[in-house]
Scaffold this motif. Structure first.
Motif, PDB file in Angstrom:
ATOM      1  N   LEU A  61       6.083 -14.751 -12.787  1.00  0.00           N
ATOM      2  CA  LEU A  61       6.376 -14.139 -11.496  1.00  0.00           C
ATOM      3  C   LEU A  61       6.295 -12.636 -11.692  1.00  0.00           C
ATOM      4  N   VAL A  62       5.426 -11.996 -10.949  1.00  0.00           N
ATOM      5  CA  VAL A  62       5.202 -10.561 -11.123  1.00  0.00           C
ATOM      6  C   VAL A  62       5.456  -9.845  -9.807  1.00  0.00           C
ATOM      7  N   GLU A  63       6.502  -9.013  -9.811  1.00  0.00           N
ATOM      8  CA  GLU A  63       6.863  -8.269  -8.611  1.00  0.00           C
ATOM      9  C   GLU A  63       6.111  -6.944  -8.538  1.00  0.00           C
ATOM     10  N   SER A  64       5.957  -6.469  -7.331  1.00  0.00           N
ATOM     11  CA  SER A  64       5.397  -5.136  -7.094  1.00  0.00           C
ATOM     12  C   SER A  64       5.914  -4.643  -5.745  1.00  0.00           C
ATOM     13  N   GLY A  65       5.719  -3.352  -5.503  1.00  0.00           N
ATOM     14  CA  GLY A  65       6.066  -2.796  -4.206  1.00  0.00           C
ATOM     15  C   GLY A  65       7.341  -1.991  -4.155  1.00  0.00           C
ATOM     16  N   GLY A  66       8.067  -1.945  -5.264  1.00  0.00           N
ATOM     17  CA  GLY A  66       9.273  -1.136  -5.277  1.00  0.00           C
ATOM     18  C   GLY A  66       8.937   0.352  -5.260  1.00  0.00           C
ATOM     19  N   GLY A  67       9.958   1.169  -5.113  1.00  0.00           N
ATOM     20  CA  GLY A  67       9.748   2.610  -5.099  1.00  0.00           C
ATOM     21  C   GLY A  67      10.948   3.329  -4.527  1.00  0.00           C
ATOM     22  N   SER A  68      10.752   4.594  -4.229  1.00  0.00           N
ATOM     23  CA  SER A  68      11.808   5.423  -3.664  1.00  0.00           C
ATOM     24  C   SER A  68      11.505   5.704  -2.200  1.00  0.00           C
ATOM     25  N   LEU A  98      10.115  -0.801   2.939  1.00  0.00           N
ATOM     26  CA  LEU A  98       9.297  -1.169   1.784  1.00  0.00           C
ATOM     27  C   LEU A  98       8.970  -2.649   1.909  1.00  0.00           C
ATOM     28  N   ARG A  99       7.847  -3.051   1.321  1.00  0.00           N
ATOM     29  CA  ARG A  99       7.536  -4.471   1.226  1.00  0.00           C
ATOM     30  C   ARG A  99       7.323  -4.830  -0.238  1.00  0.00           C
ATOM     31  N   LEU A 100       8.138  -5.746  -0.712  1.00  0.00           N
ATOM     32  CA  LEU A 100       8.003  -6.244  -2.067  1.00  0.00           C
ATOM     33  C   LEU A 100       7.103  -7.478  -2.070  1.00  0.00           C
ATOM     34  N   SER A 101       6.337  -7.613  -3.141  1.00  0.00           N
ATOM     35  CA  SER A 101       5.492  -8.793  -3.326  1.00  0.00           C
ATOM     36  C   SER A 101       5.806  -9.430  -4.669  1.00  0.00           C
ATOM     37  N   CYS A 102       5.615 -10.740  -4.736  1.00  0.00           N
ATOM     38  CA  CYS A 102       5.817 -11.474  -5.981  1.00  0.00           C
ATOM     39  C   CYS A 102       4.671 -12.453  -6.121  1.00  0.00           C
ATOM     40  N   TYR A 122       6.978 -12.564  -0.358  1.00  0.00           N
ATOM     41  CA  TYR A 122       7.174 -11.207   0.142  1.00  0.00           C
ATOM     42  C   TYR A 122       8.620 -10.985   0.567  1.00  0.00           C
ATOM     43  N   LEU A 123       9.012  -9.718   0.549  1.00  0.00           N
ATOM     44  CA  LEU A 123      10.283  -9.327   1.146  1.00  0.00           C
ATOM     45  C   LEU A 123      10.022  -8.030   1.900  1.00  0.00           C
ATOM     46  N   GLN A 124      10.013  -8.115   3.216  1.00  0.00           N
ATOM     47  CA  GLN A 124       9.882  -6.933   4.057  1.00  0.00           C
ATOM     48  C   GLN A 124      11.267  -6.358   4.280  1.00  0.00           C
ATOM     49  N   MET A 125      11.441  -5.108   3.881  1.00  0.00           N
ATOM     50  CA  MET A 125      12.741  -4.462   3.968  1.00  0.00           C
ATOM     51  C   MET A 125      12.643  -3.286   4.931  1.00  0.00           C
ATOM     52  N   ASN A 126      13.366  -3.360   6.021  1.00  0.00           N
ATOM     53  CA  ASN A 126      13.394  -2.289   7.021  1.00  0.00           C
ATOM     54  C   ASN A 126      14.789  -1.695   7.111  1.00  0.00           C
ATOM     55  N   SER A 127      14.885  -0.536   7.725  1.00  0.00           N
ATOM     56  CA  SER A 127      16.182   0.142   7.917  1.00  0.00           C
ATOM     57  C   SER A 127      16.970   0.190   6.614  1.00  0.00           C
ATOM     58  N   PRO A 150      21.221   3.397   1.470  1.00  0.00           N
ATOM     59  CA  PRO A 150      21.458   3.729   0.052  1.00  0.00           C
ATOM     60  C   PRO A 150      22.079   2.565  -0.726  1.00  0.00           C
ATOM     61  N   GLU A 151      22.890   1.759  -0.069  1.00  0.00           N
ATOM     62  CA  GLU A 151      23.508   0.618  -0.762  1.00  0.00           C
ATOM     63  C   GLU A 151      22.522  -0.505  -1.071  1.00  0.00           C
ATOM     64  N   ASP A 152      21.274  -0.389  -0.593  1.00  0.00           N
ATOM     65  CA  ASP A 152      20.241  -1.347  -0.967  1.00  0.00           C
ATOM     66  C   ASP A 152      19.600  -0.990  -2.299  1.00  0.00           C
ATOM     67  N   THR A 153      19.953   0.166  -2.837  1.00  0.00           N
ATOM     68  CA  THR A 153      19.402   0.595  -4.123  1.00  0.00           C
ATOM     69  C   THR A 153      19.766  -0.404  -5.211  1.00  0.00           C
ATOM     70  N   ALA A 154      18.748  -0.927  -5.895  1.00  0.00           N
ATOM     71  CA  ALA A 154      18.969  -1.947  -6.921  1.00  0.00           C
ATOM     72  C   ALA A 154      17.630  -2.308  -7.560  1.00  0.00           C
ATOM     73  N   MET A 155      17.716  -3.072  -8.640  1.00  0.00           N
ATOM     74  CA  MET A 155      16.535  -3.729  -9.189  1.00  0.00           C
ATOM     75  C   MET A 155      16.410  -5.055  -8.441  1.00  0.00           C
ATOM     76  N   TYR A 156      15.225  -5.316  -7.921  1.00  0.00           N
ATOM     77  CA  TYR A 156      14.979  -6.536  -7.155  1.00  0.00           C
ATOM     78  C   TYR A 156      14.150  -7.504  -7.997  1.00  0.00           C
ATOM     79  N   PHE A 157      14.607  -8.766  -8.021  1.00  0.00           N
ATOM     80  CA  PHE A 157      13.980  -9.793  -8.832  1.00  0.00           C
ATOM     81  C   PHE A 157      13.492 -10.938  -7.955  1.00  0.00           C
TER      82      PHE A 157
END
Length: 124
Positions: A4-11, A18-22, A79-84, A87-94
């Protein structure tokens, strides 16, 4: 071997998206459930959202209405589409895959496979 390879993270700034992909590979069958977990520094890993293959989704109260989980079975991609974002969403996403279980009115992943994680940082 399942990968499982994630991508799409960032600042991103607060309120951004942001949209994460796996991308999943290495198994002939398919896990019944896939999901996204996150772990903030100094905190336990928590389940953010899950999806039953060709079925329903569930999400944590903290992200309801802001995050959407989806999958493209043809591409074996989650996928994980993250809107709005806050700061409390800051984390490593797996990304995770495994069997499904249902409790507390939600579907959950009984994790058998983990991705390596992608960092999401939200600044205020």
């Amino acid at each position: 071997q399942v990968q499982l390879v994630e991508s799409g993270g960032g600042s991103v700034q607060s309120g951004g998206s942001l949209r994460l992909s796996c991308a999943a590979s290495g198994y002939s069958g398919s896990s019944d459930c896939m999901g996204w977990f996150r772990q903030a520094q100094g905190k336990e890993r928590e389940e953010v959202a899950s999806i039953v293959r060709n079925g329903p989704t569930s999400s944590a109260d903290s992200v309801k209405g802001r995050f959407t989980i989806s999958q493209d079975n043809a591409k074996n991609t989650l996928y994980l589409q993250m809107n709005s974002l806050k700061p409390e969403d800051t984390a490593m996403y797996f990304c995770a895959a495994g069997d499904c279980t249902y409790y507390g009115g939600q579907w959950h992943v009984l994790v058998q496979h983990w991705g390596q994680g992608t960092q999401v940082t939200v600044s205020s």
